[in-house]
Write an enzyme that holds these catalytic residues in place. Structure first.
Site, PDB file in Angstrom:
ATOM      1  N   TYR A 122       2.669  10.310   0.889  1.00 51.50           N
ATOM      2  CA  TYR A 122       3.877   9.835   1.561  1.00 51.50           C
ATOM      3  C   TYR A 122       5.126  10.409   0.897  1.00 51.50           C
ATOM      4  CZ  TYR A 122       0.633   6.293   3.414  1.00 51.50           C
ATOM      5  OH  TYR A 122      -0.419   5.635   3.999  1.00 51.50           O
ATOM      6  N   ASP A 140       0.844  -1.203   0.000  1.00 52.01           N
ATOM      7  CA  ASP A 140       0.000   0.000   0.000  1.00 52.01           C
ATOM      8  C   ASP A 140       0.872   1.243   0.000  1.00 52.01           C
ATOM      9  OD1 ASP A 140      -2.596   1.551   0.544  1.00 52.01           O
ATOM     10  OD2 ASP A 140      -1.301   2.156   2.212  1.00 52.01           O
ATOM     11  N   GLY A 145       4.120   3.188  17.275  1.00 50.15           N
ATOM     12  CA  GLY A 145       5.435   2.795  17.765  1.00 50.15           C
ATOM     13  C   GLY A 145       5.495   2.249  19.173  1.00 50.15           C
ATOM     14  N   LYS A 179      -3.860   5.869  -3.008  1.00 48.60           N
ATOM     15  CA  LYS A 179      -4.941   6.673  -2.444  1.00 48.60           C
ATOM     16  C   LYS A 179      -5.234   7.910  -3.295  1.00 48.60           C
ATOM     17  CE  LYS A 179      -3.681   4.918   2.082  1.00 48.60           C
ATOM     18  NZ  LYS A 179      -2.304   4.450   1.806  1.00 48.60           N
ATOM     19  N   LEU A 198       3.834   0.113  20.826  1.00 50.05           N
ATOM     20  CA  LEU A 198       3.681  -1.332  20.995  1.00 50.05           C
ATOM     21  C   LEU A 198       4.788  -2.126  20.293  1.00 50.05           C
ATOM     22  CD1 LEU A 198      -0.190  -1.765  20.626  1.00 50.05           C
ATOM     23  CD2 LEU A 198       1.177  -1.916  22.715  1.00 50.05           C
TER      24      LEU A 198
END
Length: 344
Positions: free
Chosen positions: A63, A58, A244, A89, A246
């Site tokens: 980005y 994806d 981040g 997108k 976790l």
């Protein structure tokens, strides 16, 4: 790296014929999120994902202000087109920059373009064609309406939502799907209510939901996930690490949902870590595996900025975790009692 059995299992996207691997690669890091990387590092990241058996990728024009699309396309063009699923997108068109970039979006060294929000029919068709050219790939499988919602647009959200309806944005997506130019339509958002609203107005196949169904957040069990299950809409689950915290726990980056983790979140992560430690289970492994237990979740979409990070994520997804871990997390009130649990 050899393909792995958990990573390579597949689920269908909505009612379409598309199937995506259980673990997939998000490419915000390829756009230079928080830290840029070289072209060689970007290629190596995609190569490592491919070698592990990941077959869903994806990206988005947003980005790195189109940088990630360029990098992902260059990497994927080395592989057979019929062996992977690709999404990008719509909702932003990029034009040459007229104002200096202020760094507020977190991109390091983005390309010299800036966004114009445009969810109209013409804007979506133009964005789709621009993405095809940047990727160097004509066949894009899924188009996701990006970052519409009140968190992104505030008081302007109603204006942009009208562009999808009255302005023909939904019509453009439907035309592309009907013509076979794309195979699936969805949304890529951080707000679950946006997806619920979209399902009431338009026939979507999937939604990329970032960070809302994780070991730290399970509110979608109240409404979104049951509604998706009823309507045959798949969730592409992003942000399993909640930006981040976790991934490394309290010894790592205490970033939660793109900002500094508040005290209550830090305390909850400490509790999660303690339960995982008692069962000799890595927190990152539990974080990646938990959301995939829900049948509506077609894939766990995780970003990586290096081959090493890809290998680390793959190892976490493949790690065998004891059944008692999940029961302990539930019994300690850390996982909603309604949540499907791996191996339970």
């Amino acid at each position: 790296m050899q393909p792995h059995p958990k990573v390579t299992q597949k689920r269908r996207v909505g009612r379409t014929a598309l199937e995506v691997t259980a673990l997939s690669l998000g490419t915000a890091p390829l756009g230079g999120l928080y830290r840029d990387l070289s072209e060689e590092e970007a290629q190596a990241t995609v190569d490592a994902a491919w070698q592990a058996g990941i077959r869903y990728f994806d990206t988005a024009p947003h980005y790195g202000h189109t940088k990630a699309e360029h990098r992902l396309g260059a990497a994927l063009r080395r592989y057979p087109r019929n062996e992977y699923v690709l999404s990008t997108k719509v909702g932003r068109r990029f034009v040459p920059r007229t104002h200096p970039y202020d760094g507020s979006e977190g991109w390091q060294d983005p390309l010299p373009f800036e966004a114009i929000y445009d969810y109209t029919r013409d804007g979506i068709l133009r964005s789709f064609e621009d993405s095809q050219m940047r990727l160097g790939i004509v066949d894009i499988d899924m188009l996701l309406v990006h970052d519409i919602g009140r968190v992104t647009h505030g008081d302007r959200n109603t204006h942009y939502w009208r562009q999808l309806g009255e302005g023909g944005g939904f019509r453009a997506l439907d035309e592309l799907r009907a013509a076979g130019a794309i195979k699936a339509i969805g949304f890529g958002v951080n707000e679950r209510e946006v997806i619920r609203e979209a399902m009431r107005e338009f026939d979507i196949d999937c939604a990329l939901l970032a960070g809302r169904y994780t070991l730290l957040e399970q509110a979608p069990l109240d409404d979104l996930l049951p509604e998706c299950e009823k309507k045959g809409v798949s969730i592409l689950l992003g942000g399993a690490f909640n930006s981040g915290i976790l991934a490394r726990g309290l010894l790592g980056d205490l970033r939660f949902n793109y900002g500094d983790a508040p005290r209550d979140v830090v305390d909850r992560v400490a509790h999660l870590e303690a339960v995982c430690r008692a069962h000799d289970a890595p927190l990152a492994a539990a974080a990646l595996q938990f959301p995939y237990a829900h049948p509506v979740v077609a894939t766990v979409l995780n970003g990586a900025r290096s081959a090493a990070e890809v290998r680390e994520n793959v190892a976490s997804f493949e790690t065998a975790l004891p059944r008692d871990l999940w029961l302990a997390l539930r019994d300690n009130g850390l996982v909603d009692s309604r949540a499907p649990l791996p191996q339970v």
